[in-house]
Motif scaffolding. Structure first.
Motif, PDB file in Angstrom:
ATOM      1  N   GLY A 144      36.938  46.636  42.991  1.00 51.84           N
ATOM      2  CA  GLY A 144      35.928  47.570  42.509  1.00 51.84           C
ATOM      3  C   GLY A 144      34.751  46.888  41.837  1.00 51.84           C
ATOM      4  N   LEU A 145      35.031  45.771  41.131  1.00 56.53           N
ATOM      5  CA  LEU A 145      33.997  45.009  40.439  1.00 56.53           C
ATOM      6  C   LEU A 145      34.268  43.528  40.649  1.00 56.53           C
ATOM      7  CD1 LEU A 145      34.094  46.771  36.917  1.00 56.53           C
ATOM      8  CD2 LEU A 145      32.544  47.311  38.804  1.00 56.53           C
ATOM      9  N   ALA A 146      33.207  42.758  40.830  1.00 52.98           N
ATOM     10  CA  ALA A 146      33.329  41.307  40.902  1.00 52.98           C
ATOM     11  C   ALA A 146      32.237  40.686  40.054  1.00 52.98           C
ATOM     12  CB  ALA A 146      33.224  40.820  42.342  1.00 52.98           C
ATOM     13  N   VAL A 147      32.625  39.740  39.192  1.00 50.49           N
ATOM     14  CA  VAL A 147      31.643  39.042  38.352  1.00 50.49           C
ATOM     15  C   VAL A 147      31.375  37.689  39.008  1.00 50.49           C
ATOM     16  CG1 VAL A 147      31.039  38.313  36.033  1.00 50.49           C
ATOM     17  CG2 VAL A 147      32.652  40.197  36.356  1.00 50.49           C
ATOM     18  N   ILE A 148      30.134  37.492  39.468  1.00 51.98           N
ATOM     19  CA  ILE A 148      29.827  36.382  40.373  1.00 51.98           C
ATOM     20  C   ILE A 148      28.804  35.441  39.750  1.00 51.98           C
ATOM     21  CG2 ILE A 148      28.979  35.807  42.683  1.00 51.98           C
ATOM     22  CD1 ILE A 148      29.911  38.591  43.588  1.00 51.98           C
ATOM     23  N   ASN A 149      29.047  34.131  39.899  1.00 49.11           N
ATOM     24  CA  ASN A 149      28.108  33.114  39.429  1.00 49.11           C
ATOM     25  C   ASN A 149      26.800  33.193  40.212  1.00 49.11           C
ATOM     26  OD1 ASN A 149      30.871  32.202  38.763  1.00 49.11           O
ATOM     27  ND2 ASN A 149      29.821  30.444  37.891  1.00 49.11           N
TER      28      ASN A 149
END
Length: 282
Positions: free
Chosen positions: A208-213
């Motif tokens: 549902g959510l991805a925290v991406i560099n």
């Protein structure tokens, strides 16, 4: 002459803890022994985007006149640039932040020094399921980076978005999952190597959510309409910088450090990444 060699490397997970870094000022004279007619070659390991792009801009536009020639080695993971610098196969690298470098030096015994921050790549929360943080449902699956430095950094972005709370710098998915005080929505937080997060986000609809560099955001050309929250660039301590072996600050490395903070590089960053995914740090 522009030189470029692409490497495909598999990422390796590591444990990290903060430690002090080496000097942040090159001690060598940036103008000494440098001859534009016979440029000094510097082999630099860098993430493909934006670091290698910035280095190639310098190589094509500024380096020759300054008496240096950059051999840019593109590396997709966060481990090889430091091992290459340590074993002497690289003269410098450009990919990391101070917190990451400090933990690498403490855990692996590297003796490195670094320059001033060049740019910030804000970490960003992406979602194909939700348009606003207020819409995120209980139990949503969240994917984070698996190295502790960037994991807590990513969780801070979620905290700023109102999805986590009461975090400490020692928190990880192990301390947050199932903890109602820190994770009131009971988000299902998982992790993966930094270079894999964006791929799982694109291929796995259960996320549902991805925290991406930031560098992987640019590299993967993600849909900006899917951005849910982004780390602020203002006073951000996570700037990327040039790193070299401590005590080996050559004139060529000092010149590259100088060029990385030139008006030309600032203008290049501002004109190339107009979406805020890369922000000049000087």
């Amino acid at each position: 002459m522009r030189k470029k060699l692409a490497l495909a490397i598999t990422g390796v997970a590591a444990a990290f803890a903060l430690a002090a870094c080496g000097s942040s000022e090159p001690t060598a004279d940036a103008s000494a022994t440098l001859d534009p007619a016979n440029p000094t070659v510097i082999k630099v390991g860098a993430s493909p985007v934006p670091q290698a792009d910035i280095l190639n801009f310098i190589d094509e536009n500024l380096a020759k006149e300054a008496g240096i020639d950059l051999d840019v080695i593109e590396i997709d993971d966060y481990v090889t640039p430091n091992t290459g610098l340590s074993d002497g196969s690289l003269d410098a690298n450009y990919f990391q932040t101070e917190a990451y470098l400090a933990t690498e030096m403490k855990e692996k015994g590297y003796e490195f020094a670094h320059g001033a921050g060049v740019h910030v790549e804000p970490m960003t929360v992406f979602s194909k399921q939700f348009k606003d943080a207020k819409d995120v449902a209980e139990g949503t699956k969240v994917l984070l980076n698996n190295d502790p430095v960037n994991q807590i950094r990513g969780m801070r972005v979620l905290e700023e978005a109102g999805l986590l709370q009461n975090l400490s710098d020692d928190d990880s998915l192990l301390t947050v999952n199932g903890n109602a005080d820190k994770n009131p929505l009971n988000l299902e937080i998982t992790d993966a190597n930094a270079e894999q997060v964006v791929q799982y986000y694109k291929s796995d609809d259960s996320i549902g959510l991805a925290v991406i560099n930031g560098n992987y955001i640019v590299q993967a050309n993600l849909n900006k309409d899917e951005m849910l929250a982004q780390e602020s660039g203002e006073n951000n301590p996570n700037a990327n910088f040039l790193t070299w072996r401590d005590g080996e600050e050559t004139a060529a490395v000092a010149k590259l450090e100088e060029l990385l903070h030139s008006d030309e590089v600032r203008d290049y960053i501002e004109k190339t990444w107009t979406d805020g995914s890369v922000i000049a740090a000087f």
